[in-house]
Design an enzyme around this catalytic site. Structure first.
Site, PDB file in Angstrom:
ATOM      1  N   GLU A  19      -2.141  -9.139   0.072  1.00 46.51           N
ATOM      2  CA  GLU A  19      -3.674  -9.168   0.433  1.00 46.51           C
ATOM      3  C   GLU A  19      -4.396  -9.264  -0.855  1.00 46.51           C
ATOM      4  O   GLU A  19      -5.366  -9.826  -0.637  1.00 46.51           O
ATOM      5  CB  GLU A  19      -3.784  -7.963   1.343  1.00 46.51           C
ATOM      6  CG  GLU A  19      -3.070  -8.105   2.721  1.00 46.51           C
ATOM      7  CD  GLU A  19      -3.340  -6.964   3.725  1.00 46.51           C
ATOM      8  OE1 GLU A  19      -3.921  -6.804   4.698  1.00 46.51           O
ATOM      9  OE2 GLU A  19      -2.830  -5.784   3.300  1.00 46.51           O
ATOM     10  N   ALA A  48       0.756  -1.053   0.027  1.00 49.94           N
ATOM     11  CA  ALA A  48      -0.148   0.030   0.035  1.00 49.94           C
ATOM     12  C   ALA A  48       0.872   1.238  -0.111  1.00 49.94           C
ATOM     13  O   ALA A  48       2.122   1.194   0.240  1.00 49.94           O
ATOM     14  CB  ALA A  48      -0.982   0.028   1.094  1.00 49.94           C
ATOM     15  N   GLU A  52       3.758  -5.223   8.415  1.00 45.30           N
ATOM     16  CA  GLU A  52       3.211  -4.104   8.674  1.00 45.30           C
ATOM     17  C   GLU A  52       3.501  -4.019  10.308  1.00 45.30           C
ATOM     18  O   GLU A  52       3.528  -2.749  10.821  1.00 45.30           O
ATOM     19  CB  GLU A  52       1.592  -4.280   8.815  1.00 45.30           C
ATOM     20  CG  GLU A  52       1.276  -4.073   7.271  1.00 45.30           C
ATOM     21  CD  GLU A  52       1.259  -5.017   6.385  1.00 45.30           C
ATOM     22  OE1 GLU A  52       0.702  -5.032   5.278  1.00 45.30           O
ATOM     23  OE2 GLU A  52       1.914  -6.069   6.849  1.00 45.30           O
ATOM     24  N   GLY A 100      -0.100  -4.833   1.135  1.00 45.79           N
ATOM     25  CA  GLY A 100      -1.172  -4.952   0.257  1.00 45.79           C
ATOM     26  C   GLY A 100      -1.150  -5.567  -0.948  1.00 45.79           C
ATOM     27  O   GLY A 100      -2.222  -6.213  -1.442  1.00 45.79           O
TER      28      GLY A 100
END
Length: 615
Positions: A107, A65, A127, A104
């Site tokens: 994910e 992300a 993270e 991300g």
């Protein structure tokens, strides 16, 4: 073909291919999310599509992300909605991965129905190192796919793992090679030929055996040990465990609540600050933009002690051939044997294979002759901290090193400018201060002098990347940056001991043990004070204050407690104003039998007891 600025949609027969090109590392920015959503809108209007391939161009699949969005409003709902659209497609969706798939990026792959990857791909959820948890479905879909225990291993481990591990875990369906797009399309056709359709991760349930009380207790203990005084790992455990009792939609809402709560913590703000600060260190103000690095194909290190051996390991790990130089054969043999032991330990612990060890040891050679350094592109001196010795070494290097070679010193406090002027090419001389053990510690202080050339600076700053170091540029000053900071820590730790605190209590009070340098320095000070007077240079930038001590020790420990547990501390001023004698009776530096071995009452120490630790 239908194209946006970043995302394109094409068809290969009955297979739709969504391609993303957002250099340099395909970050999932707001623009990428919007164009992916637009591509899905166009996809549902296409007739005859029986499978979808999601891929990225460039060096990697989605790398994660956009961390720059952390300071803005929450974006998790956008990720959740977009990923749910991929998962809800009525045809098989294949994520085709390569490069480094993090956060991300992993994910969105979990929201796809099938996952394939190139053999050298790396996968990770880092993270927790930023003070947050996976917030785009990672804590909910990953345990449904591979179980809660293995999901926690990846999340708490926070380090990228290779295709072999994720294939074993069941996260990956196949490893492919060659042309990735062609291989992905062929894989999609094979799925269709076998009659396989969508396989939604969110419809699975978590195996309860992977979240037993024993496993949860073990993972919690590991989180507390690996990340002391941090909440993000414990929050991640809470989020993963929710996947065992909640449907996907409810679990995703709880995940969003937990991750937004984590973003508001000082832990997250500090970690994100460090993340960006480390990247800012590679930018050198005032360096001409056209400055290019000199090529570094071979390195040399003078000195085969702990520091020299650690730097050699850094070079070998980066694939750079390196020659170690020592003054005598026994020292050289001892240094090479030490490197071999470190690699052997890494093989034993599973950190590398025996073949990897053999390849890296083959890159490390030894010599007793300065002539062996003649073809080195960078020479790093790592000998004893003596300016005269270093000047002699650099004078010798000046005679044998090739033109344009970077001549670096690993000094931690000495004046690099004086060392540089021992050569006829001070523009090529620079400080490269590694921290011990050099093969482990990530910080590298790059010390430039008034004479250091811009391309010398750029070469060392760029060399830090393959060496896996974070370079911080400094000017010549006493202690540079790291040791200059340690002065303040050590001063306050020493003062706390003098006021009656034991070392154990001092360590506990000082930010829950977050000042390890200070208390290792306290031990060093205890030993050195019995032998010599305090005569080191005085850095002027470190203020004198007693407020740090008062902030760390509450009043009852500064006063009554100290008087009850410590011996009386008095100092007798001598007739001369230049020195103050140190009394025999001083408080203990530790508990039990550990006692300070201070000088006798007749041994002078420059400055008064309080000023002695005020630099």
């Amino acid at each position: 073909m239908s194209e946006g600025r970043i995302v394109s949609l094409a068809t290969d027969g009955e297979i739709a291919v969504i391609s993303v090109n957002n250099p340099p590392v395909n970050t999932i920015t707001a623009a990428v999310r919007q164009e992916l959503s637009n591509a899905l809108d166009r996809l549902v209007r296409l007739a005859g599509v029986k499978a979808v391939v999601l891929r990225c161009e460039g060096s990697t699949f989605f790398s994660g992300a956009d961390i720059g969005e952390f300071s803005g409003p929450p974006r998790e709902a956008e990720y959740r909605s977009l990923f749910a659209r991929f998962e809800a497609l009525p045809v098989p969706v294949i994520a085709t991965m390569h490069g480094t798939v993090l956060g991300g990026g992993l994910e969105i792959a979990l929201a796809c129905h099938y996952r394939i990857a190139e053999p050298r791909t790396r996968f990770g959820l880092p993270e927790v190192t930023l003070g947050i948890i996976p917030g785009a479905g990672g804590t909910q879909r990953l345990p449904r796919l591979i179980g809660a225990e293995r999901a926690l291993e990846l999340i708490l481990g926070a380090r990228p793992v290779d295709t072999k591990i994720v294939l074993e875990y069941g996260l990956l369906d196949a490893v492919i090679g060659g042309d990735l797009q062609a291989a992905a399309v062929n894989y999609a056709r094979r799925l269709l030929a076998e009659g396989k359709g969508p396989r939604r991760t969110g419809e699975r349930t978590v195996d309860p055996a992977t979240a037993s009380p024993q496993i949860v207790e073990r993972m919690t203990a590991c989180a507390r040990t690996q990340y002391p005084n941090r909440m993000a790992p414990l929050t991640a455990i809470e989020a993963v465990l929710s996947s065992t009792r909640m449907p996907l939609d409810e679990g995703l809402l709880l995940e969003e609540k937990l991750v937004n709560g984590a973003k508001a913590t000082p832990e997250c703000r500090g970690s994100v600050h460090v993340f960006f600060a480390e990247r800012e260190t590679r930018k050198v103000p005032g360096l001409p933009p056209e400055t290019c690095s000199r090529p570094v194909r071979k390195a040399a290190i003078i000195g085969t002690g702990t520091m020299g051996g650690g730097i050699a390991i850094c070079c070998a790990n980066a694939g750079i051939p390196v020659t170690l130089l020592d003054a005598d054969a026994k020292g050289l043999e001892r240094g090479l044997a030490g490197i071999e032991r470190i690699y052997a330990s890494m093989v034993k612990r599973g950190r590398m294979t025996a073949d990897d060890k053999a390849q890296r040891m083959a890159l490390i050679g030894g010599s007793l002759d300065y002539g062996a350094l003649a073809d080195a592109d960078v020479v790093i001196e790592a000998v004893f901290e003596s300016v005269e010795l270093k000047k002699r070494i650099f004078g010798q290097l000046d005679k044998v090193a090739k033109a344009g070679a970077v001549l670096a010193t690993n000094t931690s406090t000495l004046d690099v400018e004086k060392i540089a002027l021992a050569t006829s090419r001070p523009q090529d001389v620079i400080g490269m201060h590694f921290f011990s053990p050099a093969n482990v510690m990530p910080l590298l202080e790059v010390v430039r002098t008034r004479h250091t050339a811009p391309d010398t600076i750029r070469t060392v700053m760029d060399l830090a990347r393959p060496l896996r170091k974070t370079p911080v540029l400094a000017n010549v000053c006493y202690g540079f940056i790291g040791n200059r900071m340690m002065e303040g820590y050590a001063r306050e730790a020493q003062r706390m001991v003098l006021e009656g605190a034991t070392r154990a209590r001092s360590t506990a009070r000082s930010s829950n043990g977050a000042w390890p340098w200070a208390f290792s320095a306290c031990s060093t000070w205890r030993a050195s004070m019995s032998e010599s007077t305090c005569t080191r240079p005085t850095p002027t930038a470190i203020p004198s204050t007693r407020r740090t001590t008062r902030r760390i020790l509450p009043s009852w420990k500064r006063g009554a407690w100290a008087r009850r547990t410590a011996r009386a501390t008095t100092a007798t001023r001598p007739a001369t104003a230049s020195a103050t004698t140190i009394p025999r009776r001083w408080p203990s530096c530790g508990s039990g039998r550990a006692r300070c071995k201070f000088p006798s009452a007749s041994t002078p120490m420059r400055r008064s007891p309080s000023a002695a630790f005020t630099r």
